[in-house]
Design a protein around this motif. Sequence first.
Motif, PDB file in Angstrom:
ATOM      1  N   ALA A 141       3.220 -20.091  -1.198  1.00 51.76           N
ATOM      2  CA  ALA A 141       2.015 -18.270  -0.462  1.00 51.76           C
ATOM      3  C   ALA A 141       1.981 -17.546  -1.490  1.00 51.76           C
ATOM      4  CB  ALA A 141       2.813 -18.104   0.956  1.00 51.76           C
ATOM      5  N   LEU A 142       0.039 -17.312  -1.191  1.00 51.10           N
ATOM      6  CA  LEU A 142       0.055 -15.643  -2.136  1.00 51.10           C
ATOM      7  C   LEU A 142       1.216 -14.583  -1.943  1.00 51.10           C
ATOM      8  CD1 LEU A 142      -4.007 -15.598  -1.905  1.00 51.10           C
ATOM      9  CD2 LEU A 142      -2.093 -16.484  -4.262  1.00 51.10           C
ATOM     10  N   ALA A 143       1.587 -13.624  -3.006  1.00 49.66           N
ATOM     11  CA  ALA A 143       2.525 -12.998  -3.015  1.00 49.66           C
ATOM     12  C   ALA A 143       2.228 -11.418  -4.132  1.00 49.66           C
ATOM     13  CB  ALA A 143       3.957 -13.347  -3.348  1.00 49.66           C
ATOM     14  N   PRO A 144       2.175 -10.539  -4.100  1.00 53.69           N
ATOM     15  CA  PRO A 144       1.927  -9.712  -5.092  1.00 53.69           C
ATOM     16  C   PRO A 144       2.008  -9.831  -6.286  1.00 53.69           C
ATOM     17  CG  PRO A 144       3.155  -9.001  -3.454  1.00 53.69           C
ATOM     18  CD  PRO A 144       2.900 -10.086  -2.776  1.00 53.69           C
ATOM     19  N   PRO A 145       2.023  -9.274  -6.588  1.00 57.22           N
ATOM     20  CA  PRO A 145       2.399  -9.721  -8.598  1.00 57.22           C
ATOM     21  C   PRO A 145       3.004  -9.150  -8.975  1.00 57.22           C
ATOM     22  CG  PRO A 145       0.596  -7.927  -8.581  1.00 57.22           C
ATOM     23  CD  PRO A 145       0.853  -8.692  -7.275  1.00 57.22           C
ATOM     24  N   ILE A 146       4.103  -9.670 -10.019  1.00 59.63           N
ATOM     25  CA  ILE A 146       5.625  -8.752 -10.222  1.00 59.63           C
ATOM     26  C   ILE A 146       4.704  -7.686 -11.488  1.00 59.63           C
ATOM     27  CG2 ILE A 146       7.538  -9.264 -11.796  1.00 59.63           C
ATOM     28  CD1 ILE A 146       7.193 -11.221  -9.652  1.00 59.63           C
ATOM     29  N   ASN A 147       5.844  -6.724 -11.294  1.00 61.99           N
ATOM     30  CA  ASN A 147       5.290  -5.489 -11.810  1.00 61.99           C
ATOM     31  C   ASN A 147       6.105  -5.473 -13.566  1.00 61.99           C
ATOM     32  OD1 ASN A 147       5.443  -2.576 -13.573  1.00 61.99           O
ATOM     33  ND2 ASN A 147       6.049  -2.054 -11.051  1.00 61.99           N
ATOM     34  N   PRO A 148       5.025  -5.549 -14.410  1.00 66.01           N
ATOM     35  CA  PRO A 148       5.398  -6.079 -15.797  1.00 66.01           C
ATOM     36  C   PRO A 148       6.888  -5.409 -16.687  1.00 66.01           C
ATOM     37  CG  PRO A 148       2.793  -5.981 -15.528  1.00 66.01           C
ATOM     38  CD  PRO A 148       3.718  -5.175 -14.156  1.00 66.01           C
ATOM     39  N   SER A 150       9.361  -3.820 -14.490  1.00 73.12           N
ATOM     40  CA  SER A 150      10.556  -3.920 -13.496  1.00 73.12           C
ATOM     41  C   SER A 150      10.574  -5.180 -13.357  1.00 73.12           C
ATOM     42  CB  SER A 150      10.576  -2.935 -12.064  1.00 73.12           C
ATOM     43  OG  SER A 150       9.105  -3.796 -11.370  1.00 73.12           O
ATOM     44  N   GLY A 151      10.042  -5.953 -13.459  1.00 76.02           N
ATOM     45  CA  GLY A 151      10.174  -7.522 -13.422  1.00 76.02           C
ATOM     46  C   GLY A 151      10.212  -8.161 -11.711  1.00 76.02           C
ATOM     47  N   ARG A 152      10.395  -6.937 -11.200  1.00 73.99           N
ATOM     48  CA  ARG A 152      10.352  -7.123  -9.542  1.00 73.99           C
ATOM     49  C   ARG A 152       8.759  -7.217  -8.887  1.00 73.99           C
ATOM     50  NH1 ARG A 152      14.103  -3.193 -10.098  1.00 73.99           N
ATOM     51  NH2 ARG A 152      13.162  -2.204  -9.524  1.00 73.99           N
ATOM     52  N   PRO A 153       8.524  -8.157  -7.678  1.00 77.86           N
ATOM     53  CA  PRO A 153       7.189  -8.224  -7.190  1.00 77.86           C
ATOM     54  C   PRO A 153       6.745  -6.187  -6.724  1.00 77.86           C
ATOM     55  CG  PRO A 153       8.205  -9.779  -6.383  1.00 77.86           C
ATOM     56  CD  PRO A 153       9.551  -8.653  -6.837  1.00 77.86           C
ATOM     57  N   ILE A 154       5.245  -5.554  -7.142  1.00 85.67           N
ATOM     58  CA  ILE A 154       5.424  -4.984  -6.269  1.00 85.67           C
ATOM     59  C   ILE A 154       5.352  -4.723  -5.029  1.00 85.67           C
ATOM     60  CG2 ILE A 154       3.839  -4.332  -8.093  1.00 85.67           C
ATOM     61  CD1 ILE A 154       1.203  -4.570  -6.653  1.00 85.67           C
ATOM     62  N   GLN A 155       6.103  -3.325  -5.030  1.00 85.14           N
ATOM     63  CA  GLN A 155       5.381  -2.528  -2.992  1.00 85.14           C
ATOM     64  C   GLN A 155       5.663  -1.705  -2.471  1.00 85.14           C
ATOM     65  OE1 GLN A 155      10.294  -2.709  -2.517  1.00 85.14           O
ATOM     66  NE2 GLN A 155      10.617  -4.655  -2.882  1.00 85.14           N
ATOM     67  N   SER A 191      -6.249   2.241  -8.422  1.00 78.72           N
ATOM     68  CA  SER A 191      -5.588   1.384  -7.580  1.00 78.72           C
ATOM     69  C   SER A 191      -6.132   1.243  -6.253  1.00 78.72           C
ATOM     70  CB  SER A 191      -3.958   1.687  -7.491  1.00 78.72           C
ATOM     71  OG  SER A 191      -3.260   1.233  -6.925  1.00 78.72           O
ATOM     72  N   GLU A 192      -6.295   0.419  -5.851  1.00 79.23           N
ATOM     73  CA  GLU A 192      -7.035   0.573  -4.530  1.00 79.23           C
ATOM     74  C   GLU A 192      -5.202   0.391  -3.182  1.00 79.23           C
ATOM     75  OE1 GLU A 192      -9.088   0.619  -1.679  1.00 79.23           O
ATOM     76  OE2 GLU A 192     -10.894   1.103  -3.606  1.00 79.23           O
ATOM     77  N   ALA A 193      -6.536   0.108  -1.864  1.00 84.25           N
ATOM     78  CA  ALA A 193      -5.030   0.500  -0.489  1.00 84.25           C
ATOM     79  C   ALA A 193      -4.669  -0.909  -0.555  1.00 84.25           C
ATOM     80  CB  ALA A 193      -5.954   0.750   0.278  1.00 84.25           C
ATOM     81  N   GLY A 194      -4.601  -1.940  -1.400  1.00 83.38           N
ATOM     82  CA  GLY A 194      -3.884  -3.389  -0.823  1.00 83.38           C
ATOM     83  C   GLY A 194      -2.111  -3.040  -2.020  1.00 83.38           C
ATOM     84  N   LEU A 195      -2.095  -3.755  -1.476  1.00 77.97           N
ATOM     85  CA  LEU A 195      -0.878  -4.484  -2.885  1.00 77.97           C
ATOM     86  C   LEU A 195      -1.514  -5.521  -4.028  1.00 77.97           C
ATOM     87  CD1 LEU A 195       1.946  -5.243  -0.369  1.00 77.97           C
ATOM     88  CD2 LEU A 195       2.134  -3.862  -2.283  1.00 77.97           C
ATOM     89  N   GLY A 196      -1.430  -4.387  -5.143  1.00 80.47           N
ATOM     90  CA  GLY A 196      -2.515  -5.497  -6.714  1.00 80.47           C
ATOM     91  C   GLY A 196      -3.800  -4.950  -6.474  1.00 80.47           C
ATOM     92  N   GLN A 197      -4.476  -4.384  -5.551  1.00 80.44           N
ATOM     93  CA  GLN A 197      -5.366  -4.650  -5.294  1.00 80.44           C
ATOM     94  C   GLN A 197      -5.584  -2.958  -6.320  1.00 80.44           C
ATOM     95  OE1 GLN A 197      -7.338  -2.815  -2.347  1.00 80.44           O
ATOM     96  NE2 GLN A 197      -9.281  -4.945  -2.133  1.00 80.44           N
ATOM     97  N   PHE A 198      -6.988  -3.796  -7.123  1.00 78.61           N
ATOM     98  CA  PHE A 198      -7.329  -2.133  -7.760  1.00 78.61           C
ATOM     99  C   PHE A 198      -9.104  -2.340  -7.878  1.00 78.61           C
ATOM    100  CE2 PHE A 198      -3.573  -4.693  -9.489  1.00 78.61           C
ATOM    101  CZ  PHE A 198      -2.909  -2.695  -9.996  1.00 78.61           C
TER     102      PHE A 198
END
Length: 438
Positions: A141-148, A150-155, A191-198
């Motif tokens: 499934a689609l997931a938020p991108p990895i924060n370059p 921290s190496g973790r998905p953005i939250q 940076s927009e409202a969604g997780l990983g949205q720009f």
Amino acid sequence: MDLRHLQTFRVGAADLNGQMRGKRLPAATAAKLESDGVRMPYSVLNVDIWGADIKGSPLVFDTGDADGVLKPTERGPMPMPWLENRSALVPMWMFHDDGTPFEGDPRHALAAVLKRYADRGWTVQAATEMEFYLVDDSGAALAPPINPLSGRPIQGQAILSLRQLDAFDAWFSALYEACEVMDIPAQSAISEAGLGQFEVDINHCEAMRAADNAWLFKHLVRGLARRHGMAATFMAKPFAGDAGNGMHVHFSVLDADGNNIFDNGGDDGSPLLRHAIAGCLNTLHGATLIFAPHANSYARFEPGAHAPTGAAWAYDNRTAAIRVPSGPPAARRIEHRVSGGDINPYLTLAVILGAALAGIEDGAEPPAPITGNAYDLDLDGLAPDWASAIDVFERDPMIARILPQDLITNLCYTKRQELEGMQSIPAEEQWKPYLETV
């Protein structure tokens, strides 16, 4: 057109879904590109989202799937920064052998509308706000991108967060550099409202060039994301419950002396502004298919979710479908806020600008501008679902005033085939055909 410093180059035209269709050619053939063009079946601009021929389409079966001629647009060759190896892209559009435009080409549809403005001595200036998500598509499934960093998905939501922009600094720096070499006038990024949205705004320019910029920008963003280990998508609703992607269109009209016809020297704007707004409102229902062309598009239209659904206009009110932004009178313009990020820019600008011109031609008057929250009002608006949108688009008299009949017919055939195909795909899997195609 000298591309001899390259081994190969690409030619590409926009199909009805805005996908780039074309060929890879040896550099030696570039010398004859202007004079001879490139032959390609008309039907290739009318394939479905999977790239399949349209069953029963008169474009294939009534013509024997004949060839048209792709000719370079005025844009000329440009680099392709998303590729590792050096190449160039030559944007093209389709003509008949006798040099007349192929009416099934969406770029020609916009050109025909802009000619009607030019016949009045007017030129249209337009700009787009491009919303998209960076995503991780490596799982089921689609997931938020990895924060370059921290190496973790953005939250967490990060609207207007400089921190989140800075986390993707390498990617945005590459994007702005690429826009510069492709002559795409990218302006502010947020940076927009969604997780990983720009969102990236593309500056005002002549309307055809604005459509070219939006079309090319979408291909650039998706390609460049892959080079940085991510995916990017302009899907209208990548994540249920999160913000959708839109493409807001701003436009104004200049007369032969360079004066803005929407400017009356005050805050309210000219009578021509009101006529244009009325035309846009009168066309919203019939044009739903243009603003929401895919199965995923309709998930974006949720009350209160920053995607207008009702036919209303207002001054400086972002809940309305048609907004007149504040600012100096000389810059008076219309912001059309309905379209998803998954649209074809040429068809979207053709319908928006064609609707505005129809309102001017008719001397149409809009209702009073609203105040407050448009979502709290009982408003007529968009077609409620994809099937209904196809039906109303096919028979709407305003659409028939704006677009050629062949294009209307071809688009309805295409969308009915896609509707049938999507019905066989589980809802949780429907993101896969759309991720990088829209």
